[in-house]
Write an enzyme that holds these catalytic residues in place. Sequence first.
Site, PDB file in Angstrom:
ATOM      1  N   LEU A  93     -12.795   0.210  14.672  1.00  0.00           N
ATOM      2  CA  LEU A  93     -13.878  -0.088  13.736  1.00  0.00           C
ATOM      3  C   LEU A  93     -13.862  -1.564  13.349  1.00  0.00           C
ATOM      4  CD1 LEU A  93     -15.880   0.292  11.367  1.00  0.00           C
ATOM      5  CD2 LEU A  93     -14.052   1.325  10.044  1.00  0.00           C
ATOM      6  N   GLU A 137     -13.591  -5.520  12.767  1.00  0.00           N
ATOM      7  CA  GLU A 137     -13.854  -6.736  13.555  1.00  0.00           C
ATOM      8  C   GLU A 137     -13.436  -7.935  12.705  1.00  0.00           C
ATOM      9  OE1 GLU A 137     -17.997  -6.626  14.658  1.00  0.00           O
ATOM     10  OE2 GLU A 137     -17.769  -4.658  15.601  1.00  0.00           O
ATOM     11  N   GLY A 185     -14.444  -6.063   7.841  1.00  0.00           N
ATOM     12  CA  GLY A 185     -13.242  -5.342   7.414  1.00  0.00           C
ATOM     13  C   GLY A 185     -13.632  -4.333   6.354  1.00  0.00           C
ATOM     14  N   SER A 186     -13.559  -4.748   5.075  1.00  0.00           N
ATOM     15  CA  SER A 186     -13.989  -3.854   3.990  1.00  0.00           C
ATOM     16  C   SER A 186     -15.471  -3.516   4.133  1.00  0.00           C
ATOM     17  CB  SER A 186     -13.749  -4.522   2.631  1.00  0.00           C
ATOM     18  OG  SER A 186     -12.364  -4.647   2.402  1.00  0.00           O
ATOM     19  N   ILE A 230      17.868  -2.613  -6.173  1.00  0.00           N
ATOM     20  CA  ILE A 230      19.088  -1.815  -6.365  1.00  0.00           C
ATOM     21  C   ILE A 230      20.169  -2.243  -5.370  1.00  0.00           C
ATOM     22  CG2 ILE A 230      20.048   0.537  -6.117  1.00  0.00           C
ATOM     23  CD1 ILE A 230      17.317   1.537  -7.309  1.00  0.00           C
ATOM     24  N   GLY A 284      20.488  -5.177  -4.279  1.00  0.00           N
ATOM     25  CA  GLY A 284      20.869  -6.561  -4.598  1.00  0.00           C
ATOM     26  C   GLY A 284      20.814  -7.454  -3.365  1.00  0.00           C
ATOM     27  N   GLY A 285      21.794  -8.329  -3.219  1.00  0.00           N
ATOM     28  CA  GLY A 285      21.809  -9.266  -2.090  1.00  0.00           C
ATOM     29  C   GLY A 285      21.769  -8.544  -0.750  1.00  0.00           C
ATOM     30  N   GLU A 288      -6.902   1.266   6.351  1.00  0.00           N
ATOM     31  CA  GLU A 288      -7.788   2.430   6.095  1.00  0.00           C
ATOM     32  C   GLU A 288      -8.488   2.299   4.746  1.00  0.00           C
ATOM     33  OE1 GLU A 288      -7.078   6.276   7.661  1.00  0.00           O
ATOM     34  OE2 GLU A 288      -5.772   5.469   9.221  1.00  0.00           O
ATOM     35  N   THR A 312      -8.723  -1.070   1.834  1.00  0.00           N
ATOM     36  CA  THR A 312      -7.795  -1.661   0.858  1.00  0.00           C
ATOM     37  C   THR A 312      -7.811  -0.808  -0.409  1.00  0.00           C
ATOM     38  OG1 THR A 312      -9.534  -2.994  -0.148  1.00  0.00           O
ATOM     39  CG2 THR A 312      -8.320  -4.011   1.683  1.00  0.00           C
TER      40      THR A 312
END
Length: 382
Positions: free
Chosen positions: A125, A127, A131-132, A338, A340-341, A364, A366
């Site tokens: 669909l 192009e 888009g939207s 959670i 962390g590094g 599908e 935004t």
Amino acid sequence: MNFRPTDEQNMVKDMVVRFVNEEIKPIAAELDSTHRHPGEICRKLGEMGLMGVAVPVEYNGAGMDNVTYVMALIEISRGCASCGVIMSVNNSLYGYPIKTFGTEEQKKKFLAPVAGGEVEGCYALTEADAGSDAASLRCRAELKGDKYIVNGVKKFITSGNVAQYCVLAATEDPSKGYKGILNLIVDLKNTPGFAIGTIEEKMGIKASGTAELIFEDAEVPAENLLGNPGEGFKQMMMGLDAGRIGIGAQACGIGRAALEDSLGYAKERSQFGKSISSFQAIQWKLADMATELDAAEMLLLKAAWLEDNGYDFEKESAMAKMYASDVAMKAAVEGVQIFGGYGYCTDYPAERHMRDAKICQIYEGTNEIQRVVIARKLLGMR
Ligand code: CAA
């Protein structure tokens, strides 16, 4: 109200959980780093009936319902988000319009091989400049004798690099606006004038190919038209309503993976002489992630149930897709926090979940477009 899945739904879920834990999770990191199409997984998903869950058995589907589809797709996406979107597109964006609007011959020829998992399908669909605003597409299909001559370029097409078949949205006459749009089924491997263009380098879902499709005087038999000329836009909107349930399920699965990994890590990681799971800062994150993902799953199951029982589900599928992708993104970001590094490094899957989750807020439709769809329905504007 009955929240208990049927025996068949539980059986499918158990089968999929086993398959994901044994065959998908162990290769998910490799698929992400190599960007390889998971062809072997797709074939097995086909054998399990998961490439056409709600497609009747006479067209190689599993003949089950969309509630089962959601339950299975959440699990597949928990294992690998790329496998999840490939499954979603085969079932929904490709499968739904042919199942719903196709002739008997079209279903046998083009739906059965994809629902049975022999080959992939895709839906073209988008192009570069459509888009939207889907109705502004410019890919042209002109009827000449018993063929449509197709000219145009499609962009960001999921599975476009590997798909055998495509449902292609084109316009007979751009001056007719959305009323000029039609959908053609194209055999991409046997259509002179068709070529695959750029394959995108993306942030996430790296094992799912995202391709440009180029049509230059490509000839498509007129008998491959879905329904009637002028019906294409509404077919497309209805297909997206169904597809959005799939993307919501994909998002929910990614969020579940982030939660599952975070729970495991929080229990094993020690700081200040104790497990970090004993700190409220971590507990509250886990509690929010679990609550929001459960709420998203409820919205998804409700939308699927409405679809299964013949009710309008346009608003509910938009709500489910929007909410599931927003909370999955949040869960994935909290998952990195959670860890962390370590969460910022590729040794753990936390950063992959964060990269994979983002697209669910974009494709599908935004999440801004989902809010438009929801508001229009609330206000009686459609
Ligand atoms: N079902 C049936 N008919 C519908 C419909 C629906 N859900 N939505 C709209 N229609 C009808 C309308 O009633 C109207 O018909 P009438 O004139 O007879 O009443 C006609 O279609 C035109 O509708 P609109 O005026 O509302 O159309 P619009 O141009 O304003 O667009 C939109 C509405 C919701 C913004 C739509 O363009 C849209 O959904 N845009 C987002 C596109 C999108 O989701 N793209 C995703 C690409 S695929 C993808 O991302 C796949 C992937 O990679 C995995």
